[in-house]
Scaffold this active site. Structure first.
Site, mmCIF file in Angstrom:
data_model
loop_
_atom_site.group_PDB
_atom_site.id
_atom_site.type_symbol
_atom_site.label_atom_id
_atom_site.label_comp_id
_atom_site.label_asym_id
_atom_site.label_seq_id
_atom_site.Cartn_x
_atom_site.Cartn_y
_atom_site.Cartn_z
ATOM 1 N N SER A 129 0.756 -1.208 -0.181
ATOM 2 C CA SER A 129 0.173 0.020 -0.201
ATOM 3 C C SER A 129 0.864 1.477 0.404
ATOM 4 C CB SER A 129 -1.129 -0.022 1.180
ATOM 5 O OG SER A 129 -1.764 1.070 1.168
ATOM 6 N N GLU A 132 -9.289 -5.381 -3.907
ATOM 7 C CA GLU A 132 -8.507 -4.401 -3.215
ATOM 8 C C GLU A 132 -9.627 -4.203 -2.105
ATOM 9 O OE1 GLU A 132 -5.435 -4.147 -2.150
ATOM 10 O OE2 GLU A 132 -4.300 -4.577 -4.237
ATOM 11 N N HIS A 169 -7.500 -5.731 0.136
ATOM 12 C CA HIS A 169 -5.875 -5.161 0.417
ATOM 13 C C HIS A 169 -5.899 -5.356 2.134
ATOM 14 C CE1 HIS A 169 -3.898 -1.942 -0.545
ATOM 15 N NE2 HIS A 169 -3.927 -1.229 0.653
#
Length: 531
Positions: free
Chosen positions: A230, A350, A447
């Site tokens: 990220s 995600e 994610h």
């Protein structure tokens, strides 16, 4: 941090019991270039936590490039994590529900606000044996965008990966949000020329610390891999383009966070002006003396309700022409990293981690989805259509989530295309498709799902990955590949087919699942929308 070794010994005695056991639980004393440190052995791995790698960035050093710490004479206590930087959450940041709070057991997010501090430049080291060795080094830069997070999140614990791979793991805290990325150069002149990028200069300073000290912990400063997920992936991307980082690492891994472009100085300066106005600050002297909580309160006041995920002003490195000479991967990959092998990838779903707590999640229909897409423009309409074709079994909610996450897809392939077009070193691309059963499968492949697997922390991260044999298979497979890449520049595992490099004329991608497969351009339609 600077407690005498007496306190370390006493702590070990209290934790371990008999003297002979306590002696085994204390690590060797390691001499760094600033002073000696000692930690505790955990699970057969020497663990050193909360090592100061730079001077406290407070007072005259607030908004300034990091400096080496002052030397210390006593043996420093390295048995506990250092403080995370002051935390700032945008309105689009962590959402709250019973399930997301469960997951925050391994990604603590809001709980770190209880321990955060402006004095935050610490790192952690896990090594199988600090007394000798020349092991590959893997350095982890945390997620949370440029707003929150730390290298101390439980999901980032490096013990298992260090033991499995006979490698050294390092995780890093650095300055975030206004403390690391407030562009004050236009307001206060050359004394603050670096202020918009000091958070990334902290990362460079941590790499310098590794270069100068990691051999004393059994690591090889000539074989360093930087990696992050990220916001951490964006940090890795930017380090590939920062002249100050050249030569300090040798391989790079970008997970769900391609950093293709940087912020623009003028935009960052306007945001800084709004924050200073909210804080009532008009001089450099006032800026240096304002209480950090007051500064953070001003950030909250100056940040609009729709800030986050590309909407409104945000914090992050800026292309100032010097520290970050230009956008990292536009118009091309950075020449300085042509010899850096790169592994890069993303997760299939995600955005579900961010959206599952929203009141509309699971409640929209096709008509509402079409209306949303039309309001966002032609690219959104094309993206929705492409995902409907790709995932005919997805409900409108999951199609919407996929469309919102298309930026991860496009950014990943754009960065991979740019790097593989000019680099002499190979590029490897993955796409995680295994779905977690947690919450009755509500997240699919969200994610952060990659993190417990590549750190070999599946058992410790059951809150996110669930239990049973499949998470263990994924952890063995992915930690194998990450370790092999760090050691040789090629990701390999006995559980994977032969992973061939990605090229613009042959976009091979490893789909990571219990039954992995190497596929050609699996999201070609999404990749090309808007180009």
């Amino acid at each position: 941090m600077m407690k005498p070794s007496f306190w370390l010994t006493a702590t070990a005695l209290l934790l371990a019991g008999p003297l002979e056991v306590a002696a085994q639980d204390a690590t060797p004393i390691v001499a760094t270039d600033s002073g000696r440190v000692q930690g505790l052995a955990q699970g057969g791995v020497d663990t050193f936590l909360g090592i100061r790698y730079a001077a406290p960035p407070i007072g005259r050093l607030r908004f300034q490039p990091p400096q080496k710490p002052d030397a210390w004479s006593e043996v420093a206590d390295a048995t506990g994590m250092g403080a995370p930087c002051m935390q700032f959450y945008t309105p689009s940041g962590p959402n709250s529900s019973d399930l997301t709070r469960q997951i925050q057991g391994i990604f603590p997010t809001g709980t770190e606000a209880k321990t955060d501090n402006e004095d935050c430049l610490f790192l952690n080291v896990w090594t199988p044996d600090a007394s000798h060795g020349t092991r590959p080094v893997l350095i982890w830069f945390h997620g949370g965008g440029y707003n929150y997070g730390s290298g101390g999140w439980p999901a980032y614990n490096g013990r298992n990966l260090a033991a499995k791979g006979d490698v050294v793991i390092v995780t890093v805290n650095h300055r975030l949000n206004a403390f690391g990325y407030l562009n004050l150069a236009e307001k206060f002149g050359s004394d603050f020329a670096a202020s918009g990028n000091v958070g990334n200069l902290d990362l460079v300073r941590s790499l310098e610390w590794v270069r100068d000290n990691i051999a004393a912990f059994g690591g090889d400063p000539g074989n360093v891999t930087i990696m992050g997920e990220s916001g951490g992936g964006s940090k890795v991307s930017h380090l590939m383009a920062m002249p100050a980082a050249a030569g300090l690492f040798h391989k790079a891994i970008v997970q769900s966070g391609p950093g293709v472009i940087s912020g623009k100085p003028a935009d960052a300066a306007r945001y800084a002006d709004e924050i200073l106005a909210a804080a009532g600050v008009s001089t450099a002297a006032e800026l240096r003396s304002i209480h950090p909580e007051a500064l953070l309160a001003a950030v909250r006041k100056a940040s609009p309700a729709d800030a986050g995920f590309g909407r409104g002003p945000s914090f992050g490195p800026i292309a100032d022409g010097t520290i970050v000479p230009r956008d990292p991967f536009i118009p091309a990959a950075p020449p300085q990293s042509r010899n850096i092998p790169l592994m890069i990838g993303y997760n299939k779903d995600e955005m579900t981690l961010f959206l599952a707590a929203q009141p509309w999640f699971g409640r929209i229909d096709d008509a509402a989805l079409d209306m949303m897409a039309k309001g966002m423009g032609e690219d959104a309409v094309a993206t929705i259509a492409a995902y409907r074709k790709m995932y005919p079994d997805y409900s409108p909610t999951y199609i919407a989530s996929a469309a919102m996450g298309a930026r991860f897809v496009r950014g990943t392939y754009l960065l991979a295309d740019q790097q593989s077009s000019t680099a002499e070193a190979p590029v490897y691309v993955y796409r995680l498709t295994w779905e977690t059963p947690v919450g009755n499968g509500v997240f699919k492949t969200p994610h952060t799902l990659d993190i417990p697997f590549m750190f070999d922390n599946a058992e410790e991260s059951a809150a996110l990955v669930g239990s049973g044999p499949e998470p263990q298979v994924m952890a063995e497979m992915m930690s194998d590949a990450w370790l092999a890449f760090a050691k040789t520049g090629t990701p390999k595992s006995r559980l994977l087919p032969d992973w061939k490099p990605y090229r613009p004329d042959h976009r091979l991608v490893m789909e990571l699942d219990v039954k992995p497969r190497l596929v050609d351009d699996p999201e070609g339609t999404i990749r090309t929308i808007g180009r």
